[in-house]
Scaffold this motif. Structure first.
Motif, short mmCIF file in Angstrom:
data_model
loop_
_atom_site.label_atom_id
_atom_site.label_comp_id
_atom_site.label_asym_id
_atom_site.label_seq_id
_atom_site.Cartn_x
_atom_site.Cartn_y
_atom_site.Cartn_z
N HIS A 126 0.93 -1.27 0.13
CA HIS A 126 -0.04 0.04 0.12
C HIS A 126 0.95 1.10 -0.03
O HIS A 126 0.36 2.57 0.40
N VAL A 127 1.97 1.23 -0.32
CA VAL A 127 2.99 2.28 -0.34
C VAL A 127 3.87 2.27 -1.53
O VAL A 127 4.68 1.32 -1.68
N PRO A 193 -11.65 -5.02 1.63
CA PRO A 193 -10.99 -3.79 2.15
C PRO A 193 -10.09 -3.95 3.02
O PRO A 193 -10.17 -4.58 4.10
N VAL A 194 -8.80 -3.12 2.57
CA VAL A 194 -7.62 -3.22 3.77
C VAL A 194 -7.26 -1.92 3.96
O VAL A 194 -7.08 -1.30 2.96
N ASP A 195 -7.36 -1.43 5.05
CA ASP A 195 -7.01 0.00 5.60
C ASP A 195 -5.94 -0.15 6.51
O ASP A 195 -6.07 -0.43 7.49
N VAL A 196 -4.52 0.13 5.88
CA VAL A 196 -3.39 -0.31 6.89
C VAL A 196 -3.09 1.00 7.67
O VAL A 196 -2.98 1.98 7.39
N PRO A 197 -3.10 0.64 9.01
CA PRO A 197 -2.69 1.81 9.95
C PRO A 197 -1.47 2.57 9.62
O PRO A 197 -0.47 1.86 9.26
N ALA A 198 -1.43 3.61 10.04
CA ALA A 198 -0.09 4.59 9.61
C ALA A 198 1.10 3.92 10.05
O ALA A 198 2.17 4.22 9.64
N THR A 203 6.74 2.42 8.17
CA THR A 203 8.11 1.47 7.94
C THR A 203 8.29 1.51 6.61
O THR A 203 9.77 1.33 6.40
N TYR A 204 7.83 1.81 5.62
CA TYR A 204 8.37 2.16 4.23
C TYR A 204 8.12 3.64 3.79
O TYR A 204 8.33 4.03 2.63
N GLY A 205 8.28 4.47 5.04
CA GLY A 205 8.16 5.89 4.54
C GLY A 205 6.92 6.40 4.06
O GLY A 205 6.76 7.53 3.42
N GLY A 206 5.78 5.67 4.25
CA GLY A 206 4.41 6.15 3.75
C GLY A 206 3.72 6.93 4.76
O GLY A 206 4.08 6.94 5.90
#
Ligand code: HEM
Length: 206
Positions: A126-127, A193-198, A203-206
């Protein structure tokens, strides 16, 4: 010596396969939603996160990587034909995948203090541009596992039953490819649906 190493490699594989059946079932239930995956993982961890069980699993993973690479390198020059090469190359990929995968999970837990649940694996999807790395990495991890197991099954079927021998390797490869595709689509949020927490995206700079 090679025979003993091969026997130990098979024995340790049984421990890893037992865990991986549970592990991939855990990832498959994510098709019904991330909450279902997390609830399943909570129950499964009660077994595989027991210190004795986890120590045995991690020791088997380390031994599998070491013994697999030794077996692959030892017979490198003598290898002839498609099947020995498929077995060796899928094994080498698995050794690399297992080292990176388990190393990343341990790093995520011990250093990043993250709960290494679904979001830990999904974050890279997602990043941008990381999906280009993680989609083939996870797909090939699952596909190589099924291919490698299929190659092992191939040698158990007598050479006289040619069709049965081919099916022994082809069927696991087809199942592996379908499973791998579903798991990658699930992580990418293309099925549910996938909503990845911040904190995971960070960890990927996203
Ligand atoms: C789409 C495929 C996969 C995904 C998304 C995935 C994801 C994960 C995650 C999130 C964890 C941490 C589990 C926890 O914290 O309880 C984990 C652990 C682990 N995975 Fe995978 N995995 C995949 C495939 C595989 C495969 C194919 C193997 C073996 C060949 C494997 C072997 C392991 C092992 C040995 C652990 C360490 C278990 C522990 O001690 O916590 N995984 N994986």
């Amino acid at each position: 010596m090679t025979t003993t190493l091969r026997t130990l490699h098979r024995t340790s594989a049984m421990v890893i396969v037992a865990f991986v059946c549970l592990h991939l079932a855990n990832h498959m239930v994510s098709l019904q939603g991330v909450a279902v995956h997390i609830a399943f993982m909570k129950a499964a961890r009660a077994v595989y996160r027991q210190p004795v069980v986890e120590a045995l699993l991690l020791a088997c993973v380390a031994f599998q990587v070491y013994s697999g690479l030794r077996l692959a390198l030892r017979g490198w020059r003598q290898r002839r034909g498609l099947m020995p090469w498929l077995q060796a190359l899928s094994g080498v990929y698995l050794a690399v995948f297992l080292s990176v995968h388990v190393g990343a999970v341990m790093f995520g837990r011990a250093v990043l203090n993250l709960d290494t649940n679904f979001y830990f694996s999904a974050a890279g999807f997602h990043v941008p541009p990381y999906p280009m790395l993680f989609a083939p990495y996870y797909f090939m991890g699952v596909f190589a596992l099924f291919t490698h197991l299929g190659c092992a099954a191939y040698w158990y079927v007598p050479p006289t039953s040619r069709v049965a021998r081919i099916l022994a390797v082809a069927l696991p490869m087809v199942v592996g490819a379908v499973l791998a595709l579903l798991l990658v689509l699930s992580l990418a949020g293309m099925i549910q649906p996938v909503d990845v927490p911040a904190e995971y995206k960070a960890t990927y700079g996203g």
